[in-house]
Design an enzyme around this catalytic site. Structure first.
Site, mmCIF file in Angstrom:
data_model
loop_
_atom_site.group_PDB
_atom_site.id
_atom_site.type_symbol
_atom_site.label_atom_id
_atom_site.label_comp_id
_atom_site.label_asym_id
_atom_site.label_seq_id
_atom_site.Cartn_x
_atom_site.Cartn_y
_atom_site.Cartn_z
ATOM 1 N N GLU A 276 -24.871 -35.483 -23.938
ATOM 2 C CA GLU A 276 -24.604 -34.807 -25.208
ATOM 3 C C GLU A 276 -25.909 -34.478 -25.919
ATOM 4 O O GLU A 276 -26.016 -33.457 -26.596
ATOM 5 C CB GLU A 276 -23.735 -35.685 -26.107
ATOM 6 C CG GLU A 276 -22.337 -35.915 -25.572
ATOM 7 C CD GLU A 276 -21.536 -36.838 -26.446
ATOM 8 O OE1 GLU A 276 -20.634 -36.343 -27.154
ATOM 9 O OE2 GLU A 276 -21.821 -38.050 -26.450
ATOM 10 N N TYR B 16 -24.657 -21.132 -52.385
ATOM 11 C CA TYR B 16 -24.107 -21.575 -51.102
ATOM 12 C C TYR B 16 -25.031 -21.267 -49.926
ATOM 13 O O TYR B 16 -24.984 -21.950 -48.911
ATOM 14 C CB TYR B 16 -22.693 -21.037 -50.856
ATOM 15 C CG TYR B 16 -22.535 -19.541 -50.906
ATOM 16 C CD1 TYR B 16 -22.904 -18.741 -49.833
ATOM 17 C CD2 TYR B 16 -21.977 -18.930 -52.012
ATOM 18 C CE1 TYR B 16 -22.740 -17.371 -49.879
ATOM 19 C CE2 TYR B 16 -21.797 -17.568 -52.064
ATOM 20 C CZ TYR B 16 -22.189 -16.783 -50.992
ATOM 21 O OH TYR B 16 -22.022 -15.428 -51.031
ATOM 22 N N GLU C 73 -20.592 -39.535 -38.192
ATOM 23 C CA GLU C 73 -20.539 -40.206 -39.488
ATOM 24 C C GLU C 73 -21.936 -40.256 -40.122
ATOM 25 O O GLU C 73 -22.087 -40.064 -41.330
ATOM 26 C CB GLU C 73 -20.011 -41.641 -39.325
ATOM 27 C CG GLU C 73 -18.563 -41.723 -38.881
ATOM 28 C CD GLU C 73 -18.356 -41.693 -37.359
ATOM 29 O OE1 GLU C 73 -17.272 -42.099 -36.915
ATOM 30 O OE2 GLU C 73 -19.269 -41.254 -36.613
ATOM 31 N N LYS D 148 -16.638 -31.737 -33.520
ATOM 32 C CA LYS D 148 -17.277 -31.403 -32.242
ATOM 33 C C LYS D 148 -16.228 -30.728 -31.370
ATOM 34 O O LYS D 148 -15.128 -31.260 -31.184
ATOM 35 C CB LYS D 148 -17.789 -32.660 -31.547
ATOM 36 C CG LYS D 148 -18.416 -32.386 -30.178
ATOM 37 C CD LYS D 148 -18.822 -33.646 -29.462
ATOM 38 C CE LYS D 148 -20.118 -34.135 -30.055
ATOM 39 N NZ LYS D 148 -20.720 -35.235 -29.252
#
Length: 128
Positions: free
Chosen positions: A25, A57, A76, A102
């Site tokens: 990954e 933004y 997290e 993901k």
């Protein structure tokens, strides 16, 4: 006329990054989708049509993109870093909700996406 809750939304932001527990990954990377809800007071922008009266933004996206570029094992951790940076960058930000997904996670199952979501609030002492 006065509104009591103001939110800026970034929905479906697509990013490519290198987060994950598995070594591949971190080498190969993956596609991610992010939704952000940023609570601020944009009364002045609503009344006067001035950018200084709201949260930009495009700047929020820049902060998010920078944090996504830092590889992490856990999503997290990524959204926790994002929240801290957003609060540091935008003094008028009082709350942020981040949902990070993901796509096609490597877990041996047919799954579109996995993700995390959290709402962070500015500490009262930090806001003063």
């Amino acid at each position: 006329m006065r509104s009591t809750a103001h939110y800026i939304h970034l929905k479906g932001v697509r990013l490519y990054a290198f987060h994950g527990v598995l070594p591949q990954e971190n080498r190969v990377g993956a596609n991610y989708t992010l939704d952000a809800r940023l609570k601020t007071d944009f009364t002045l922008a609503a009344e006067k049509d001035v950018l200084e009266g709201t949260l930009n933004y495009a700047e929020a996206f820049h902060v998010i993109r920078q944090e996504m570029a830092v590889p992490s094992r856990l999503l997290e951790h990524v959204i926790g870093r994002m929240a801290r940076r957003l609060f540091a960058h935008f003094p008028t930000l009082t709350e942020v909700t981040l949902a990070l997904y993901k796509e096609n996670p490597p877990m041996g199952a047919d799954c579109e996406q996995v993700g995390v979501e959290a709402t962070f609030r500015r500490e009262a002492a930090a806001a003063e």
